[in-house]
Design a protein around this motif. Structure first.
Motif, PDB file in Angstrom:
ATOM      1  N   TYR A 277     -14.430  -7.910  -0.064  1.00  0.00           N
ATOM      2  CA  TYR A 277     -14.432  -6.503  -0.463  1.00  0.00           C
ATOM      3  C   TYR A 277     -15.857  -5.975  -0.573  1.00  0.00           C
ATOM      4  CZ  TYR A 277     -13.211  -2.074  -2.514  1.00  0.00           C
ATOM      5  OH  TYR A 277     -13.083  -0.721  -2.728  1.00  0.00           O
TER       6      TYR A 277
ATOM      7  N   LYS B 197      -9.577   3.661  -0.512  1.00  0.00           N
ATOM      8  CA  LYS B 197     -10.328   2.507  -1.007  1.00  0.00           C
ATOM      9  C   LYS B 197      -9.407   1.505  -1.695  1.00  0.00           C
ATOM     10  CE  LYS B 197     -14.660   5.002  -1.610  1.00  0.00           C
ATOM     11  NZ  LYS B 197     -15.758   5.385  -2.493  1.00  0.00           N
ATOM     12  N   LYS B 198      -8.438   2.035  -2.411  1.00  0.00           N
ATOM     13  CA  LYS B 198      -7.469   1.151  -3.057  1.00  0.00           C
ATOM     14  C   LYS B 198      -6.591   0.447  -2.030  1.00  0.00           C
ATOM     15  CE  LYS B 198      -7.193   3.126  -7.684  1.00  0.00           C
ATOM     16  NZ  LYS B 198      -6.576   4.186  -8.499  1.00  0.00           N
ATOM     17  N   LYS B 199      -6.256   1.191  -0.985  1.00  0.00           N
ATOM     18  CA  LYS B 199      -5.475   0.577   0.104  1.00  0.00           C
ATOM     19  C   LYS B 199      -6.242  -0.585   0.738  1.00  0.00           C
ATOM     20  CE  LYS B 199      -3.220   4.792   1.797  1.00  0.00           C
ATOM     21  NZ  LYS B 199      -3.078   5.605   3.014  1.00  0.00           N
TER      22      LYS B 199
ATOM     23  N   ASP C  74      -5.291   6.536  -2.530  1.00  0.00           N
ATOM     24  CA  ASP C  74      -6.726   6.341  -2.346  1.00  0.00           C
ATOM     25  C   ASP C  74      -6.982   5.281  -1.266  1.00  0.00           C
ATOM     26  OD1 ASP C  74      -9.408   5.938  -2.525  1.00  0.00           O
ATOM     27  OD2 ASP C  74      -9.416   5.229  -4.603  1.00  0.00           O
TER      28      ASP C  74
ATOM     29  N   SER D 151     -16.988  -2.948   1.772  1.00  0.00           N
ATOM     30  CA  SER D 151     -17.333  -1.666   1.160  1.00  0.00           C
ATOM     31  C   SER D 151     -18.807  -1.340   1.362  1.00  0.00           C
ATOM     32  CB  SER D 151     -16.944  -1.653  -0.326  1.00  0.00           C
ATOM     33  OG  SER D 151     -17.468  -2.779  -0.986  1.00  0.00           O
TER      34      SER D 151
ATOM     35  N   LEU E 267       0.141   3.748  -2.644  1.00  0.00           N
ATOM     36  CA  LEU E 267      -1.265   4.075  -2.899  1.00  0.00           C
ATOM     37  C   LEU E 267      -1.719   5.255  -2.049  1.00  0.00           C
ATOM     38  CD1 LEU E 267      -2.703   0.429  -2.929  1.00  0.00           C
ATOM     39  CD2 LEU E 267      -1.974   1.796  -4.900  1.00  0.00           C
TER      40      LEU E 267
ATOM     41  N   ILE F 142       0.835  -1.212   0.000  1.00  0.00           N
ATOM     42  CA  ILE F 142       0.000   0.000   0.000  1.00  0.00           C
ATOM     43  C   ILE F 142       0.866   1.258   0.000  1.00  0.00           C
ATOM     44  CG2 ILE F 142      -1.921  -1.139   1.184  1.00  0.00           C
ATOM     45  CD1 ILE F 142      -1.209   0.473   3.686  1.00  0.00           C
TER      46      ILE F 142
ATOM     47  N   LYS G 174      -8.651  -2.400  -0.551  1.00  0.00           N
ATOM     48  CA  LYS G 174      -8.707  -3.516  -1.483  1.00  0.00           C
ATOM     49  C   LYS G 174      -7.386  -4.290  -1.458  1.00  0.00           C
ATOM     50  CE  LYS G 174     -10.560  -5.714  -5.078  1.00  0.00           C
ATOM     51  NZ  LYS G 174     -11.515  -5.579  -6.193  1.00  0.00           N
ATOM     52  N   MET G 175      -6.294  -3.538  -1.467  1.00  0.00           N
ATOM     53  CA  MET G 175      -4.971  -4.173  -1.451  1.00  0.00           C
ATOM     54  C   MET G 175      -4.747  -4.968  -0.164  1.00  0.00           C
ATOM     55  SD  MET G 175      -2.273  -4.783  -3.087  1.00  0.00           S
ATOM     56  CE  MET G 175      -2.030  -3.663  -4.462  1.00  0.00           C
TER      57      MET G 175
END
Lengths: 222, 222
Positions: free
Chosen positions: B214, B94-96, B92, B218, B90, B87, B98-99
């Motif tokens: 996820y 949200k991207k973190k 964002d 979310s 990253l 991460i 997900k990762m």
DNA sequence: AAAATAAAATAGTATTACTGTAAAAATTAT
DNA sequence: ATAATTTTTACAGTAATACTATTTTATTTT
């Protein structure tokens, strides 16, 4: 016990619900496991406490693992029974779901239906030791023998309510099993590993847990 | 091991990461616990396998419980490390998130960083036996001694990402700990108690699990 | 090369997780 | 009510577990 459940016959050699000694075994095993933990619990110690013989306990249960499996199965039957009774008059699936959550958290605060089983303590035992009933090397054989039926049926009952709420949701089974696992886990964390839970141990814990579980479930489902 | 972690010193009498015998103990304990299960696992059996003496293993670990705690802590450090690395670039949240989910599910599919620890098997051991490390009667003392630090810190890292995603969400800690518990649980259920999971055991299992986790996370958070 | 530490070999103990046997007690069948 | 059967108790015994202790041998540090 005043209330009996028809549990899978492979769980025991002789049904402890049917004799005074059997009831004593159940009653006192809950107390003793809660007190000293499942690892330190032995049939010898239990026999001494109930003034009986080790061998007599073996006539009821093959070993302490089977006894634990019996206790957890009995507990899930009890929760299942409570949910059944309490959603009977409800039509709205969302209300059923809420009621199921209330019952799985509050199972122990109901007026006890029997004197032999202290549901409050049994819930504690299920929270602390329940996972050990299925995290075993013999899992596949025991599952084939139907030893986890009670839990699986209960998970399905709640999964079916979820499917009523949202027929398009594809993960009802996982959402349901996670609901049960999470409820017990978060109670354990709140008390023993508070940095793993947002719940505060204490007076309103059950209310807060119900709120949280319902929020999680409905957010996912609606 | 080629990669070492600074684990709480109370986990061991002597750090097994620092001697050849220690590394052999770790390596083979993972293999043996996976093979025969934690209940049947003994230092005697392990000593025979590695051609050493029972007493020598006791020089490293007080008992098998401490060894299990060491293994699970090492595993969480490893997952923590993977998440940190991945991460880093990253921004964002949200991207973190997900990762983080990808890493906690796929920790084992990464190129193994060391020869001594078979991460794939270690993950299996954590899935099957990990809960036994903290479902113990001594939980409060051991927690006070800091023996669950690695897991608690990891749960906090992910909870903090969740708080970045939605600063108003009040249950980040529970959502995070449940994410970790659920991931391992659902893998176990898919394989051994399939009626408790919506996941199908098999090829796309990890992908499906990531998708489901996820989606759950979310939906709750956004 | 001496001193210190670690590992191996061996032995020993209390407890665990059972199995076996026989007698006493309780239950059920006739 | 008595006999037959089953259950429970009491007692003994075994292999394995979860350690502790001791001594010897090997390795590392100074």
């Amino acid at each position: 016990m005043d209330i009996k459940f028809d549990l899978n016959k492979s769980l025991f050699n002789r049904d402890p619900q049917e004799t005074p000694l059997g009831k004593k075994i159940i009653e006192n095993s809950i107390l003793l496991i809660d007190k000293i933990g499942f690892e330190a619990f032995t049939f010898k110690k239990l026999a001494v406490i109930i003034g009986s013989a080790e061998k007599s306990i073996y006539r009821y249960f093959e070993n302490k693992h089977m006894l634990l499996l019996f206790l957890t199965s009995w507990y899930w039957e009890w929760v299942h029974y409570l949910i059944d009774v309490n959603i009977r008059n409800l039509d709205d699936p969302k209300k059923k779901l809420k009621m199921a959550i209330i019952n799985l958290v509050n199972a122990t605060s109901e007026n006890p239906m029997n004197k032999q089983i202290n549901e409050k303590l049994l819930h504690q035992v299920v929270i602390k030791e329940g996972g050990k009933a299925y995290h075993i090397i013999e899992i596949d054989e025991e599952n084939t023998a139907g030893l986890f039926q009670s839990y699986k049926i209960l998970v399905k009952v709640v999964a079916d309510i979820m499917a009523e709420v949202n027929p398009k949701f594809p993960y009802c089974t996982s959402l349901s099993s996670n609901l049960f696992e999470m409820a017990n886990n978060q109670i354990y964390f709140a008390e023993h590993l508070p940095r793993l839970s947002s719940l505060k141990s204490g007076k309103n814990q059950n209310e807060d847990l119900i709120k949280m579980l319902y929020l999680f479930t409905s957010k996912i489902l609606y």
